[in-house]
Design a protein around this motif. Sequence first.
Motif, PDB file in Angstrom:
ATOM      1  N   ASP A  35       0.836  -1.404  -0.208  1.00 25.34           N
ATOM      2  CA  ASP A  35      -0.028  -0.071   0.452  1.00 25.34           C
ATOM      3  C   ASP A  35       1.124   1.215   0.335  1.00 25.34           C
ATOM      4  OD1 ASP A  35      -2.389   1.639   0.357  1.00 25.34           O
ATOM      5  OD2 ASP A  35      -2.577   1.338   2.094  1.00 25.34           O
ATOM      6  N   ASP A  52      10.133   4.595  -3.920  1.00 23.59           N
ATOM      7  CA  ASP A  52      11.680   5.804  -3.466  1.00 23.59           C
ATOM      8  C   ASP A  52      10.609   6.342  -2.401  1.00 23.59           C
ATOM      9  OD1 ASP A  52       9.098   7.873  -1.949  1.00 23.59           O
ATOM     10  OD2 ASP A  52       8.138   8.102  -3.783  1.00 23.59           O
ATOM     11  N   GLY A  53      12.381   6.281  -1.956  1.00 17.94           N
ATOM     12  CA  GLY A  53      12.831   6.586  -0.594  1.00 17.94           C
ATOM     13  C   GLY A  53      11.948   6.456   0.582  1.00 17.94           C
ATOM     14  N   ARG A  54      10.689   7.035   0.451  1.00 15.08           N
ATOM     15  CA  ARG A  54       9.365   7.704   1.440  1.00 15.08           C
ATOM     16  C   ARG A  54       9.596   5.155   1.980  1.00 15.08           C
ATOM     17  NH1 ARG A  54       5.338  10.641  -1.166  1.00 15.08           N
ATOM     18  NH2 ARG A  54       5.871   9.362  -2.603  1.00 15.08           N
ATOM     19  N   TYR A  55       9.079   4.710   0.728  1.00 22.77           N
ATOM     20  CA  TYR A  55       8.677   3.315   1.197  1.00 22.77           C
ATOM     21  C   TYR A  55       9.031   2.566   1.411  1.00 22.77           C
ATOM     22  CZ  TYR A  55       4.963   6.810   0.035  1.00 22.77           C
ATOM     23  OH  TYR A  55       4.160   7.540  -0.407  1.00 22.77           O
ATOM     24  N   GLU A  57      11.450   1.260   3.282  1.00 24.42           N
ATOM     25  CA  GLU A  57      11.330   0.156   4.739  1.00 24.42           C
ATOM     26  C   GLU A  57      10.203  -0.788   4.627  1.00 24.42           C
ATOM     27  OE1 GLU A  57      12.101   3.252   7.837  1.00 24.42           O
ATOM     28  OE2 GLU A  57      11.055   1.608   9.407  1.00 24.42           O
ATOM     29  N   TYR A  58       9.043   0.879   4.909  1.00 28.42           N
ATOM     30  CA  TYR A  58       7.541  -0.299   5.066  1.00 28.42           C
ATOM     31  C   TYR A  58       7.425  -1.826   3.896  1.00 28.42           C
ATOM     32  CZ  TYR A  58       3.328  -0.613   3.235  1.00 28.42           C
ATOM     33  OH  TYR A  58       1.596  -1.313   2.429  1.00 28.42           O
ATOM     34  N   HIS A 170     -18.673   9.658  11.190  1.00 27.90           N
ATOM     35  CA  HIS A 170     -17.077   9.150  10.753  1.00 27.90           C
ATOM     36  C   HIS A 170     -16.591   8.679  12.398  1.00 27.90           C
ATOM     37  CE1 HIS A 170     -13.450  10.763   9.201  1.00 27.90           C
ATOM     38  NE2 HIS A 170     -12.977  11.068  11.205  1.00 27.90           N
ATOM     39  N   ASN A 171     -16.747   8.839  13.097  1.00 31.15           N
ATOM     40  CA  ASN A 171     -16.022   9.082  14.612  1.00 31.15           C
ATOM     41  C   ASN A 171     -16.948   7.332  15.042  1.00 31.15           C
ATOM     42  OD1 ASN A 171     -15.357  10.714  15.281  1.00 31.15           O
ATOM     43  ND2 ASN A 171     -16.823  11.960  17.071  1.00 31.15           N
ATOM     44  N   LEU A 174     -14.362   5.225  12.700  1.00 33.86           N
ATOM     45  CA  LEU A 174     -13.120   5.165  13.416  1.00 33.86           C
ATOM     46  C   LEU A 174     -12.876   4.443  14.581  1.00 33.86           C
ATOM     47  CD1 LEU A 174     -12.091   8.965  13.871  1.00 33.86           C
ATOM     48  CD2 LEU A 174     -11.034   7.307  12.279  1.00 33.86           C
TER      49      LEU A 174
ATOM     50  N   ARG B 167      -8.755  12.498  15.131  1.00 36.55           N
ATOM     51  CA  ARG B 167      -9.747  12.704  15.370  1.00 36.55           C
ATOM     52  C   ARG B 167     -10.375  13.962  16.016  1.00 36.55           C
ATOM     53  NH1 ARG B 167     -13.605   8.538  18.651  1.00 36.55           N
ATOM     54  NH2 ARG B 167     -12.148   7.204  17.375  1.00 36.55           N
ATOM     55  N   HIS B 170      -9.679  15.532  13.104  1.00 39.82           N
ATOM     56  CA  HIS B 170     -11.151  16.020  12.041  1.00 39.82           C
ATOM     57  C   HIS B 170     -11.986  16.735  12.642  1.00 39.82           C
ATOM     58  CE1 HIS B 170     -13.379  14.073   9.024  1.00 39.82           C
ATOM     59  NE2 HIS B 170     -14.791  14.166  10.448  1.00 39.82           N
ATOM     60  N   SER B 193       8.763   7.751  11.471  1.00 38.87           N
ATOM     61  CA  SER B 193      10.328   7.545  10.079  1.00 38.87           C
ATOM     62  C   SER B 193       9.529   7.367   8.789  1.00 38.87           C
ATOM     63  CB  SER B 193      11.357   6.841  11.191  1.00 38.87           C
ATOM     64  OG  SER B 193      10.540   5.556  11.053  1.00 38.87           O
ATOM     65  N   LYS B 194       8.089   6.593   9.695  1.00 39.93           N
ATOM     66  CA  LYS B 194       7.838   6.519   7.592  1.00 39.93           C
ATOM     67  C   LYS B 194       6.901   7.535   7.593  1.00 39.93           C
ATOM     68  CE  LYS B 194       7.072   1.637  10.234  1.00 39.93           C
ATOM     69  NZ  LYS B 194       6.277   0.713  10.965  1.00 39.93           N
ATOM     70  N   PRO B 195       7.396   8.589   6.552  1.00 42.52           N
ATOM     71  CA  PRO B 195       6.698   9.761   5.452  1.00 42.52           C
ATOM     72  C   PRO B 195       4.924   8.513   5.268  1.00 42.52           C
ATOM     73  CG  PRO B 195       8.556   9.133   5.150  1.00 42.52           C
ATOM     74  CD  PRO B 195       7.938   7.882   5.550  1.00 42.52           C
ATOM     75  N   HIS B 196       4.820   7.588   5.527  1.00 42.92           N
ATOM     76  CA  HIS B 196       3.088   6.580   5.116  1.00 42.92           C
ATOM     77  C   HIS B 196       2.718   6.257   5.825  1.00 42.92           C
ATOM     78  CE1 HIS B 196       1.162   3.755   1.983  1.00 42.92           C
ATOM     79  NE2 HIS B 196       1.703   3.465   3.332  1.00 42.92           N
ATOM     80  N   MET B 198       0.493   4.862   8.487  1.00 45.80           N
ATOM     81  CA  MET B 198      -1.186   4.566   8.749  1.00 45.80           C
ATOM     82  C   MET B 198      -1.262   5.645  10.777  1.00 45.80           C
ATOM     83  SD  MET B 198      -3.762   2.715   6.715  1.00 45.80           S
ATOM     84  CE  MET B 198      -4.585   2.253   8.023  1.00 45.80           C
ATOM     85  N   ILE B 281      14.363  12.940   1.361  1.00 41.23           N
ATOM     86  CA  ILE B 281      13.142  12.453   0.975  1.00 41.23           C
ATOM     87  C   ILE B 281      12.716  13.175   0.059  1.00 41.23           C
ATOM     88  CG2 ILE B 281      11.306  10.826   1.836  1.00 41.23           C
ATOM     89  CD1 ILE B 281      13.245  10.177   3.918  1.00 41.23           C
ATOM     90  N   HIS B 282      12.309  12.591  -1.168  1.00 51.64           N
ATOM     91  CA  HIS B 282      10.926  12.876  -2.152  1.00 51.64           C
ATOM     92  C   HIS B 282      11.646  14.859  -2.659  1.00 51.64           C
ATOM     93  CE1 HIS B 282       7.755  11.967  -3.845  1.00 51.64           C
ATOM     94  NE2 HIS B 282       6.540  12.835  -3.610  1.00 51.64           N
TER      95      HIS B 282
END
Lengths: 346, 346
Positions: A35, A52-55, A57-58, A170-171, A174, B167, B170, B193-196, B198, B281-282
């Motif tokens: 993702d 790219d660098g951002r992803y 590691e993930y 929304h809540n 979540l 939240r 939001h 450290s993860k720019p991605h 969640m 990065i980026h």
Amino acid sequence: MNDRLQAVRNKMKGLNLQGMIIANPINIKYLTKIDAEGILLLTRKENIFITDGRYMEYVSSIITPFDEIVIDDQKNISKDEYENFFLFCENVGFEEKYLSYSTYKDFIRKYKINNFVEAEEILTSLRILKDEEEIANIKRACEVTDNCFDMLLKFIKPGLTEKQIARQIHNFYLDNSEGESFEAIVASGENSSKPHAMVTDRIINTKDIITIDMGCKINGYCSDMTRTIFIGEPTEEQKNIYNLVLENQKRALDEIRDGASIKTIVKGVESSFNIQSQTLIHSLGHGVGLEIHEPPAVSLNNDILLKENMVITDEPRNLFARKFWNKNRRYCSCNQERCFNLDRIE
Amino acid sequence: MNDRLQAVRNKMKGLNLQGMIIANPINIKYLTKIDAEGILLLTRKENIFITDGRYMEYVSSIITPFDEIVIDDQKNISKDEYENFFLFCENVGFEEKYLSYSTYKDFIRKYKINNFVEAEEILTSLRILKDEEEIANIKRACEVTDNCFDMLLKFIKPGLTEKQIARQIHNFYLDNSEGESFEAIVASGENSSKPHAMVTDRIINTKDIITIDMGCKINGYCSDMTRTIFIGEPTEEQKNIYNLVLENQKRALDEIRDGASIKTIVKGVESSFNIQSQTLIHSLGHGVGLEIHEPPAVSLNNDILLKENMVITDEPRNLFARKFWNKNRRYCSCNQERCFNLDRIE
């Protein structure tokens, strides 16, 4: 290699494709569970995810050796290497509905592609049939949405604003899911007849009709449910229209089965509306899965037949938009079927 | 005709385009204020917005005679009529970055277009320079975002989860704007450290670093702000990296002015990072407006020079992503510049 990547490679063979570029992140997620931003190349010998660098590691943390996916950082790939990915590939497939015209042209240049072939159907035909796990996720998302609706029935009362109701939805999502599958629509009173409703600060009044369109995500899979709520007793005319929509939804649900023609089902609803001088607005429904709208379109101009394990919505609408999930079937997304008269004006 | 439509028509003349199809809803909104599904056709004689039953009522309520826009319901347009819209048009422009390859081909067939010409630049070149009203909207969105951050500084404390913070953001935006311009990122501890990142149920701990990326919309215009918060006193290493990012952000901000080269600015930041064995990065930033990401890209491979009334972000990042709005300039989106050490561990 994982089953889904293998299935794509089998279909590629059938279409005489030696390579394929997959750019739609939803397709990449479907095939690899990754993702992240990036491009998936299926070359003659390898499956390569360029990011790219951002992803980095993930992505490395997601991939297993079994997937047989090589990860590359785009900044380490030279111009020559790009041009060599599809060397000796006569035909390379791409997603024609996803790629912009501009990217299409860029890819041909960047990857030196001889023959770039429309091949999105490979992914569509896989994703349109859901497996057990996918269906379980959609069902779970529908259940959470049902629970959300039960909560709303206790929550909604005159004096609240549309925005307050939307926030409650929304809540709830979540707390109970990965969040909304789309921004909930809460359209009351004169707003409820606008299918394009924005959520406003309009205050719910007695005698209002409220249309609520909402959904959530479970493991990436979406639910999509619309309900019409009457504050107080609906008028005879309102009841008639509501029942017309409800009957047509039920009938469509009965007709939805393996082998049924989408066109025939939609035509049936349309004529039933027309007889009552009502108009079926837009289409009858759409596929649901990793995306809130995905194939098959349930509309007059779709010639396909339904197959077991497709998941679609059943949402005839004129003034009222409503959708259901029948737990005994696999074809439609949503939960119960009920006619709500909400009376909280004590 | 309104000024923006007139400006498009002037540019079309310069490019020898007799017609244009505008399909990107953001461009349509920019040109017409219409916020609905549909297609805008600029034919030899008319501006035509083709939509469907869901939006006819709404669109009619938006348009004034001064706009000189004709509204059509797609179901009333015959095959022949589609083919006649661009009759006698030698060249018709389209948005090559927006249109999918598949739609590109459909349009050529449906509208019987002789020569379909890449012309998205017409819209890009207009939208990239913001007028007073647009800048006022972006500034207001940035102010609301500043206020949101002030609220967060009082709200955040160890024991809360990332989701609870998200939240809060939001809801703050729902109360004070049109809502989020993108789903807020709240990334704490190892997630930061993860720019991605969640947003997760991870609980904020003492000694955590929290990266927050958030923005809202005012009249459709976006803000985009990132802040790094330390819970407690940062380590020397953390301070060093933080200050490296901060200094580069400030320096870039100083260099951002009418006539400056984007490439030179990004190169400066990149080498400064490299000297400290850090990696940029980026990219360094991006344009902001009706979309959260829009031209110009503030990256090494963008050769353009900045112009007054462009609005861009200034967000160098390695581990920490941060962005600013300098109130005295028009070039960057965000607000103050502060180094936060948040200590709530009493």
